[in-house]
Design a protein around this motif. Structure first.
Motif, PDB file in Angstrom:
ATOM      1  N   PRO A 252      -5.707  -2.115  -1.081  1.00  0.00           N
ATOM      2  CA  PRO A 252      -5.893  -2.900  -2.365  1.00  0.00           C
ATOM      3  C   PRO A 252      -5.142  -4.170  -2.415  1.00  0.00           C
ATOM      4  O   PRO A 252      -3.968  -4.269  -2.078  1.00  0.00           O
ATOM      5  N   ASN A 253      -5.954  -5.157  -2.780  1.00  0.00           N
ATOM      6  CA  ASN A 253      -5.363  -6.575  -2.780  1.00  0.00           C
ATOM      7  C   ASN A 253      -5.639  -7.132  -4.224  1.00  0.00           C
ATOM      8  O   ASN A 253      -6.489  -6.781  -4.909  1.00  0.00           O
ATOM      9  N   GLY A 254      -4.306  -7.670  -4.601  1.00  0.00           N
ATOM     10  CA  GLY A 254      -4.275  -8.086  -6.034  1.00  0.00           C
ATOM     11  C   GLY A 254      -4.113  -9.887  -5.857  1.00  0.00           C
ATOM     12  O   GLY A 254      -3.158 -10.268  -5.405  1.00  0.00           O
ATOM     13  N   THR A 255      -4.747 -10.534  -6.631  1.00  0.00           N
ATOM     14  CA  THR A 255      -4.515 -12.267  -6.758  1.00  0.00           C
ATOM     15  C   THR A 255      -4.418 -12.418  -8.101  1.00  0.00           C
ATOM     16  O   THR A 255      -5.052 -12.384  -8.892  1.00  0.00           O
ATOM     17  N   VAL A 256      -3.356 -13.335  -8.476  1.00  0.00           N
ATOM     18  CA  VAL A 256      -2.855 -13.736  -9.760  1.00  0.00           C
ATOM     19  C   VAL A 256      -3.958 -14.925 -10.067  1.00  0.00           C
ATOM     20  O   VAL A 256      -4.155 -15.903  -9.446  1.00  0.00           O
ATOM     21  N   THR A 257      -4.747 -14.593 -11.208  1.00  0.00           N
ATOM     22  CA  THR A 257      -5.908 -15.585 -11.631  1.00  0.00           C
ATOM     23  C   THR A 257      -5.425 -16.552 -12.854  1.00  0.00           C
ATOM     24  O   THR A 257      -5.957 -17.458 -13.127  1.00  0.00           O
TER      25      THR A 257
ATOM     26  N   GLY B  77      -2.921 -17.687  -7.913  1.00  0.00           N
ATOM     27  CA  GLY B  77      -3.393 -17.698  -6.558  1.00  0.00           C
ATOM     28  C   GLY B  77      -2.397 -16.706  -5.706  1.00  0.00           C
ATOM     29  O   GLY B  77      -2.914 -16.505  -4.670  1.00  0.00           O
ATOM     30  N   GLU B  78      -1.318 -16.412  -6.053  1.00  0.00           N
ATOM     31  CA  GLU B  78      -0.449 -15.494  -5.243  1.00  0.00           C
ATOM     32  C   GLU B  78      -1.027 -14.071  -5.190  1.00  0.00           C
ATOM     33  O   GLU B  78      -1.622 -13.902  -6.096  1.00  0.00           O
ATOM     34  N   THR B  79      -0.988 -13.454  -3.955  1.00  0.00           N
ATOM     35  CA  THR B  79      -1.526 -12.085  -3.969  1.00  0.00           C
ATOM     36  C   THR B  79      -0.505 -11.004  -3.486  1.00  0.00           C
ATOM     37  O   THR B  79       0.549 -11.550  -2.766  1.00  0.00           O
ATOM     38  N   ILE B  80      -0.650  -9.998  -3.778  1.00  0.00           N
ATOM     39  CA  ILE B  80       0.006  -8.743  -3.472  1.00  0.00           C
ATOM     40  C   ILE B  80      -1.072  -7.653  -2.736  1.00  0.00           C
ATOM     41  O   ILE B  80      -2.285  -7.703  -2.978  1.00  0.00           O
ATOM     42  N   VAL B  81      -0.402  -7.118  -1.700  1.00  0.00           N
ATOM     43  CA  VAL B  81      -1.354  -6.087  -0.819  1.00  0.00           C
ATOM     44  C   VAL B  81      -0.528  -4.785  -0.874  1.00  0.00           C
ATOM     45  O   VAL B  81       0.550  -4.907  -0.865  1.00  0.00           O
ATOM     46  N   GLY B  82      -1.359  -3.751  -1.406  1.00  0.00           N
ATOM     47  CA  GLY B  82      -0.726  -2.514  -1.562  1.00  0.00           C
ATOM     48  C   GLY B  82      -0.898  -1.740  -0.063  1.00  0.00           C
ATOM     49  O   GLY B  82      -1.597  -2.047   0.515  1.00  0.00           O
TER      50      GLY B  82
ATOM     51  N   ILE C 103      -8.611  -7.459  -8.825  1.00  0.00           N
ATOM     52  CA  ILE C 103      -8.302  -6.309  -7.906  1.00  0.00           C
ATOM     53  C   ILE C 103      -9.553  -6.527  -6.856  1.00  0.00           C
ATOM     54  O   ILE C 103     -10.474  -6.477  -7.364  1.00  0.00           O
ATOM     55  N   ASP C 104      -9.286  -6.399  -5.622  1.00  0.00           N
ATOM     56  CA  ASP C 104     -10.268  -6.215  -4.523  1.00  0.00           C
ATOM     57  C   ASP C 104      -9.900  -5.248  -3.462  1.00  0.00           C
ATOM     58  O   ASP C 104      -8.846  -5.356  -2.957  1.00  0.00           O
ATOM     59  N   ILE C 105     -10.559  -4.171  -3.616  1.00  0.00           N
ATOM     60  CA  ILE C 105     -10.195  -2.955  -2.642  1.00  0.00           C
ATOM     61  C   ILE C 105     -11.191  -3.051  -1.700  1.00  0.00           C
ATOM     62  O   ILE C 105     -12.312  -2.899  -1.703  1.00  0.00           O
TER      63      ILE C 105
END
Lengths: 144, 144
Positions: B103-108, B13-18, B123-125
């Motif tokens: 770009p957004n990344g969420t740990v699934t 659920g943690e996210t990273i944003v580029g 990944i959700d851009i």
């Protein structure tokens, strides 16, 4: 633009082969500049020499997009509406500077829908030794 | 290089944003030269003006690789062994010249294995209006 291949002209199992190209420093540095991905395995010869690969390798996504682009060029013979997307993409072997890649596409599924349909291709990109370096798939909408 | 985030430091659920970037002519022409994909919707303003998009749009794979590269840069905080591949990639909305993508990344999923494990990210851009333009996923091997 006439006489383009329509949905009915395509058979499951038929293959397309894209032009081959030798990947090297230009491709890797251009891709690094475009994507911001300067991971040293691609751009630092000293670092890469100490890696399991023994030298710099191309970004996996670089090999993928060049192969996909060269395959897309072969679709100029087809009456394409749109590229819909790509399936799972795996980097199965490293591509070193000077390696020559060739993209291969094989029709796996044809799904007609109204006046058009979706054609699924398996993508297999090989190197000069015939080893697969990238596998993927693509879905293309083509007129019926 | 010390204190990098290990497998146990990552939560589902943690996210990273580029970093965000504005895509334009330079990106599209560089990508066209790299991949050989000069489809006129990307490189011919006159043709594109008559398309449903009303103007030139970026290649879907261009938006994808720039977003993936900018996300990969955020992984510099993690103890990454290798990028294993990407899942299905869909182009859900056009990216016009001058649009800004993030770009957004969420740990699934986190799958431990021996001294390391595979972390899956969705990944959700998105564009400057918050609309999703590309969806994908990536699998990254990280040390435990």
């Amino acid at each position: 633009m006439a006489n383009k291949k329509k949905l009915d002209d395509i058979e499951s199992g038929e293959t397309i082969v894209g032009r081959s190209i030798t990947l090297g420093e230009w491709h890797v540095m251009t891709f690094a500049g475009l994507t911001g991905d300067f991971y040293p395995l691609h751009t630092d010869a000293e670092f890469a020499a100490g890696s399991p690969f023994g030298g710099r390798i191309a970004h996996g996504l670089l090999t993928f997009v060049v192969g996909a682009g060269f395959l897309a060029n072969e679709l100029a013979d087809y009456d394409v509406v749109a590229a819909l997307g790509f399936g799972a993409t795996r980097f199965t072997a490293p591509v070193k500077f000077g390696d020559t890649i060739t993209p291969n596409g094989t029709v796996t599924e044809i799904t007609p829908k109204d006046s058009r349909g979706v054609v699924a291709f398996d993508i297999d990109i090989t190197n000069q030794r015939g080893e697969t370096v990238v596998t993927s798939s693509m879905q293309v909408m083509i007129r019926a």
